[in-house]
Scaffold this active site. Sequence first.
Site, mmCIF file in Angstrom:
data_model
loop_
_atom_site.group_PDB
_atom_site.id
_atom_site.type_symbol
_atom_site.label_atom_id
_atom_site.label_comp_id
_atom_site.label_asym_id
_atom_site.label_seq_id
_atom_site.Cartn_x
_atom_site.Cartn_y
_atom_site.Cartn_z
ATOM 1 N N CYS A 53 0.845 -1.208 0.000
ATOM 2 C CA CYS A 53 0.000 0.000 0.000
ATOM 3 C C CYS A 53 0.878 1.256 0.000
ATOM 4 O O CYS A 53 0.603 2.218 -0.726
ATOM 5 C CB CYS A 53 -0.923 -0.001 1.211
ATOM 6 S SG CYS A 53 -1.965 -1.450 1.361
ATOM 7 N N ASP A 54 1.930 1.236 0.817
ATOM 8 C CA ASP A 54 2.861 2.367 0.839
ATOM 9 C C ASP A 54 3.473 2.580 -0.544
ATOM 10 O O ASP A 54 3.552 3.710 -1.047
ATOM 11 C CB ASP A 54 3.994 2.097 1.836
ATOM 12 C CG ASP A 54 3.523 2.091 3.277
ATOM 13 O OD1 ASP A 54 2.384 2.509 3.542
ATOM 14 O OD2 ASP A 54 4.308 1.659 4.142
ATOM 15 N N LEU A 55 3.944 1.487 -1.141
ATOM 16 C CA LEU A 55 4.657 1.593 -2.413
ATOM 17 C C LEU A 55 3.750 2.063 -3.536
ATOM 18 O O LEU A 55 4.111 2.956 -4.318
ATOM 19 C CB LEU A 55 5.279 0.238 -2.764
ATOM 20 C CG LEU A 55 6.344 -0.273 -1.803
ATOM 21 C CD1 LEU A 55 6.752 -1.698 -2.159
ATOM 22 C CD2 LEU A 55 7.567 0.638 -1.815
ATOM 23 N N GLY A 58 2.785 5.728 -3.324
ATOM 24 C CA GLY A 58 3.858 6.585 -3.799
ATOM 25 C C GLY A 58 3.945 6.617 -5.312
ATOM 26 O O GLY A 58 4.148 7.674 -5.923
#
Length: 282
Positions: A53-55, A58
Site C-alpha cells: 500500500c505504501d509503495l 507513492g
Amino acid sequence: NPRIIYGSIAGFGQTGPYGKRPGVDQIAQGMGGLMSITGLPGQGPVRVGIPICDLTAGIFLAQGILLALIDREKTGEGQWVHTSLLESIIQMLDFQGSRWLIKGEVAAQAGNNHPTGTPTGVFPTSDGHINIAAAGTNLFDRMCGAMGADDLASEERFRSGEGRTDNREEVNERISAYTATKTSDEWIDILNEAGVPCGPIYTIDQVFQNEQVQHLGIAKTVNHKTLGTMNVVGQALNMTATPQPDTLRMATPELGEHTDDILAELGYDDNKIKSLHGSDIV
C-alpha cells in the site's frame, strides 16, 4: 503561488469519517480487502510480504504529479494531487474488485492458484517446485503436448477454461503427476520451448544470482560515507536517453543532511539559515 503542485498521501483519504485516522500499510491491506484474498484457502487473513500500500500510493502520487506538471504547461496553474493507502490498494485489487462490482462475486483465498484461470499455479517437480501458467486453451494444449499428457488434453471436461476451473483440484493433481517426473530445470526448458509460461520459484538471494536479473543490472552499487561501498535495489524503469548508472551518484542522505544546501540554493543566507535552526523550523 498558483503554479505550485502539492502532493500528499493519507491513510484513508483527506476527508470522510476516517480522514483523521492514523494509517499504516498493514491496516490498509486489511481494510482494502487484500489480506482476505492472500494466502491458502481457509488459512485466515495473510499480509503481503512487502508494504504494497505504501509503495503503490507513492507510485500513483508520482504519476499524478507528472500529470499535473503536464496540465500546468497548458493552464499555467498547479493543483493539489493526493491519494491514500486505501485508495491505492483498492485500485490494485484490479479484477478481484471488479468481480464484486460487476458480478457480485466475493473473491476468496486461492493460494498459489490463479483465482479464475486454470491451470496457473505451483506444481511439484522431482527436486522442488515450479510455476506454470497455462490457463488459456491454446496454452493448455501446448502444455499437454510438451508433457505428453494426451489423456489430459482429450478430457472433455477440461476443454474449456470454465471446465478446468470447475475441476481445478483434479486438473492440478493430474498435472502434478507429470511434473513430478522431471527436475525443475528440465520442465522450465521444455515448457518455455513449447511457448508455455513456466519459471522457477526463488528465494531472495537466488533472485539476485539469476543470470537474467544480473543482465538487467537492477542491483546497483553506491558509496555510503559511513557504511562504505554497498549494493542496493535500483529502479525498474529504463530510459534510453538517460540510463541509470551502474554506480549511483549518492547514497540516501542522512536526515537533514542537505537542508542547509537546499536553503542556500533557495536564496537564504547563513544568518537566516541559523535563525531557522534556532527557531526549530528546520
